[in-house]
Design an enzyme around this catalytic site. Structure first.
Site, short mmCIF file in Angstrom:
data_model
loop_
_atom_site.label_atom_id
_atom_site.label_comp_id
_atom_site.label_asym_id
_atom_site.label_seq_id
_atom_site.Cartn_x
_atom_site.Cartn_y
_atom_site.Cartn_z
N GLY A 127 0.82 -1.20 0.00
CA GLY A 127 0.00 0.00 0.00
C GLY A 127 0.86 1.25 0.00
O GLY A 127 1.02 1.90 1.05
N GLU B 290 13.15 -3.85 -3.45
CA GLU B 290 12.23 -3.90 -4.59
C GLU B 290 12.94 -3.53 -5.89
O GLU B 290 12.69 -4.14 -6.93
CB GLU B 290 11.04 -2.96 -4.36
CG GLU B 290 10.02 -3.02 -5.48
CD GLU B 290 8.82 -2.11 -5.26
OE1 GLU B 290 7.86 -2.21 -6.04
OE2 GLU B 290 8.85 -1.30 -4.31
N ASN C 202 12.01 5.27 -13.75
CA ASN C 202 13.42 5.26 -14.13
C ASN C 202 14.01 6.66 -14.27
O ASN C 202 15.22 6.85 -14.10
CB ASN C 202 13.61 4.47 -15.43
CG ASN C 202 13.49 2.97 -15.19
OD1 ASN C 202 13.09 2.54 -14.12
ND2 ASN C 202 13.84 2.19 -16.19
#
Length: 376
Positions: free
Chosen positions: A129, A246, A363
């Site tokens: 979340g 991540e 990016n």
């Protein structure tokens, strides 16, 4: 990085290869081959996780003290490469690779004892979340409000692009507990139960026609303050730690395997063959950089995470384009259940991976972070 002799490395590789050959059913291989995203249906990933868990291999990155195999970096890389080679389905990363490391780092002993075994076994399936309708790449502008009320926080607001929230029974969540000072200074990191009263999950379908994302609404949802990771208003520090896991990772093994399979297609013209050759060289360079990152040479973990995220996601997008170009019109027959997996997934994967250069921090933002760290 811990060293291993070549005979030790090859013995380990043979052990992993034999296990995968014996344990991967045709059904698991076919489901993995038809997956257009890293987020595969838990009906596939959880049975595979149970098999790996029984062997003690469900969480290669975890230290032995928390139930991991205690492998060194080279063993982890060999395992990733062999899983890609065998066509094993990837496991859901939200629990094993993202929230688990921050629980290990920031969690109390009670939180670690409660959550980590449940993540390892697959009993708890997590979603993230973070993003909101008005807070995506500018995550610090999030507004999901958490008001302290006795021993609880009361949450009101929403999250969006919440991958697999319709499957998850747990969420790790960033909430706003203060509006004073810098936006980052008023954010808190919570762990919550998706069965809590007041939570509503609504689907968002992708261009590929898949139900992977959701919007999650919070209507005075009560979350115990005991479920907070880190200090109140210091959730930004916890989130930055999580994003390192991540963004970083091992992109090269799976991409190298994909590219090797593309080269086996028939009827590839010379220009496309040259493009395949260029990508092969680029992926070997990416692999070398990943190995360098594992050794901790030449940069911080955060810097490597940003660099690898940019290079890995953009390489995946280029290979997606090559996949569609080689498949041609046949790729659009993906609706036919009899279509071979390599053709059936070309277009859905291409569409799905358009988001790869956006999620976990776009990016463009990663390039800003890299330039700040390298150039000051």
């Amino acid at each position: 990085m811990d060293t291993m002799t070549e005979p030790e490395t090859e013995a380990f590789r043979a052990e992993v290869r034999a296990f995968l050959e014996a344990s991967l059913t045709p059904e698991l291989r076919e489901a993995a081959a038809r997956a257009a995203s890293v987020f595969i249906d838990p009906a596939v990933t959880l049975p595979w996780q149970a098999i790996l868990h029984a062997r003690g291999w469900a969480a290669p990155e975890w230290p032995a003290q928390f139930g991991g195999p205690g492998w060194n970096d080279l063993q982890r890389y060999v395992f990733a490469a062999e899983c890609a080679r065998a066509g094993a389905p990837g496991l859901a990363p939200m629990g094993l690779k993202m929230v688990a490391p921050v629980i290990m780092h920031y969690g109390t002993s009670e939180q670690q004892a409660h959550y980590l075994p449940r993540i390892l076994s697959g009993e708890d399936y997590w979603c993230q979340g973070f993003s909101e309708p008005g807070a995506g790449s500018d995550l610090a502008s999030l507004q999901l409000k958490a008001v302290s009320d006795g021993s609880d926080y009361v949450l009101t607001g929403s999250k969006i692009w919440t991958t697999h929230a319709h499957f998850a029974n747990r969420m790790f969540c960033l909430v706003r507990t203060s509006s004073e000072g810098k936006p980052q200074a008023g954010i808190t990191f919570l762990l919550l139960d998706m069965a809590s009263p007041g939570i509503t999950v609504k689907p968002i379908r992708t261009l590929a026609g898949e139900h992977e994302f959701n919007q999650v609404f919070f209507d005075e949802v009560r979350v115990p303050q005991a479920n907070r990771l880190g200090a109140e208003n210091d959730g930004w520090s916890v989130a930055k730690h999580l994003l390192t896991f991540e963004r970083g990772g091992r992109y090269a093994p799976a991409l190298i395997e994909r590219l090797s399979r593309l080269k086996l297609r028939e009827g590839i013209d010379p220009v496309t063959r040259a493009r395949l050759g260029h990508e092969a060289v680029s992926l070997r360079a990416l692999q070398a950089l990943e190995m360098k990152a594992m050794r901790g040479l030449g940069g911080s973990p955060a810097l490597y995470a940003s660099v690898l995220k940019v290079l890995g996601t953009e390489a995946a997008q280029r290979i997606d384009t090559l996949d569609c170009d080689i498949a041609g019109i046949d790729a659009w027959s993906m609706a036919n259940g009899q279509t071979p997996a390599d053709l059936a997934t070309a277009v859905p994967r291409y569409l799905n991976d358009r988001a790869a250069s956006i999620y976990a921090g776009s990016n463009e933002i990663q390039r800003d972070l890299i330039s700040r760290q390298l150039l000051g």
